[in-house]
Structures are given as structure tokens and as C-alpha cells.
Design a protein around this motif. Sequence first.
Motif, PDB file in Angstrom:
ATOM      1  N   PHE A   1       8.690  -7.955  -9.594  1.00 30.05           N
ATOM      2  CA  PHE A   1       7.361  -8.379  -9.181  1.00 30.05           C
ATOM      3  C   PHE A   1       7.061  -9.600 -10.026  1.00 30.05           C
ATOM      4  O   PHE A   1       7.068  -9.533 -11.257  1.00 30.05           O
ATOM      5  CB  PHE A   1       6.316  -7.279  -9.413  1.00 30.05           C
TER       6      PHE A   1
ATOM      7  N   GLU B   1      -2.144 -10.808  -6.930  1.00 26.12           N
ATOM      8  CA  GLU B   1      -1.083 -11.156  -5.980  1.00 26.12           C
ATOM      9  C   GLU B   1       0.116 -11.697  -6.717  1.00 26.12           C
ATOM     10  O   GLU B   1      -0.007 -12.298  -7.779  1.00 26.12           O
ATOM     11  CB  GLU B   1      -1.567 -12.207  -4.974  1.00 26.12           C
TER      12      GLU B   1
ATOM     13  N   VAL C   1       2.840 -10.297  -2.012  1.00 21.76           N
ATOM     14  CA  VAL C   1       2.190  -9.000  -1.941  1.00 21.76           C
ATOM     15  C   VAL C   1       0.922  -8.982  -2.796  1.00 21.76           C
ATOM     16  O   VAL C   1       0.744  -9.805  -3.692  1.00 21.76           O
ATOM     17  CB  VAL C   1       3.136  -7.850  -2.389  1.00 21.76           C
ATOM     18  N   ARG C   2       0.059  -8.050  -2.481  1.00 27.43           N
ATOM     19  CA  ARG C   2      -1.187  -7.828  -3.215  1.00 27.43           C
ATOM     20  C   ARG C   2      -1.171  -6.388  -3.709  1.00 27.43           C
ATOM     21  O   ARG C   2      -0.758  -5.486  -2.982  1.00 27.43           O
ATOM     22  CB  ARG C   2      -2.373  -8.044  -2.276  1.00 27.43           C
ATOM     23  N   LEU C   3      -1.632  -6.199  -4.928  1.00 25.96           N
ATOM     24  CA  LEU C   3      -1.735  -4.851  -5.497  1.00 25.96           C
ATOM     25  C   LEU C   3      -3.192  -4.412  -5.365  1.00 25.96           C
ATOM     26  O   LEU C   3      -4.023  -4.763  -6.204  1.00 25.96           O
ATOM     27  CB  LEU C   3      -1.297  -4.842  -6.966  1.00 25.96           C
TER      28      LEU C   3
ATOM     29  N   THR D   1       3.385   1.935  -8.113  1.00 25.25           N
ATOM     30  CA  THR D   1       2.377   0.908  -7.862  1.00 25.25           C
ATOM     31  C   THR D   1       2.338   0.627  -6.365  1.00 25.25           C
ATOM     32  O   THR D   1       3.353   0.297  -5.770  1.00 25.25           O
ATOM     33  CB  THR D   1       2.728  -0.390  -8.626  1.00 25.25           C
TER      34      THR D   1
ATOM     35  N   TYR E   1       1.434  -1.466  -2.999  1.00 24.48           N
ATOM     36  CA  TYR E   1       1.247  -2.868  -2.626  1.00 24.48           C
ATOM     37  C   TYR E   1       1.060  -2.990  -1.134  1.00 24.48           C
ATOM     38  O   TYR E   1       1.376  -2.084  -0.372  1.00 24.48           O
ATOM     39  CB  TYR E   1       2.412  -3.746  -3.104  1.00 24.48           C
TER      40      TYR E   1
END
Length: 84
Positions: free
Chosen positions: A17, A47, A63-65, A76, A78
Motif C-alpha cells: 500500500f 488514499e 484505493v481509499r481506506l 484493513t 479498502y
Amino acid sequence: MGLHHENGYSASVEGFFVFNGERIRVAKSSHSYFYAVEPRDLPAGVEGDLLVIVDGNSSSRRVRLPLGMQANQLPTQYEVAARI
């Protein structure tokens, strides 16, 4: 981590990530979550790029968390923001 191909397994698979120029190694991932090798606290909505390198060939997606990342909680979650 390895991927199965018609004629066997990949020799090398790495995942990260990547955000703000930093790489967090990923041990395992699916279509909606990943397990960081050394998770840390990151805020909700951060992001970054989910980078996968298989036998030297890389692919990534933005991706966004939505819930962020917590150092003491796995996995986690996403959501894909965009393919790169």
C-alpha cells in the motif's frame, strides 16, 4: 504469497500500500481488504495505491481506506477509487 498459473506458481509476488511516498508491505489481499505486514494508524479516507508486483510485472489501482488503518486491527478494508 503466490499466484497459480497454468504451468505452476509465480516465482515472486510482492504487494504494497503506497501513500505519500511510503510503502507498507501487504501480506495478503482480496477484492475489499488487505493485511499489512506492519499495520500503522492512518486516518479514515486516506488514499493510496495498492501495488502488486508478480514476477517483476507491476499493476496498481488507486484505493481509499474508508475506515483508515489501525495498528492493532486486521484486516484493513479498502474500496477502489480508480485503476491506474
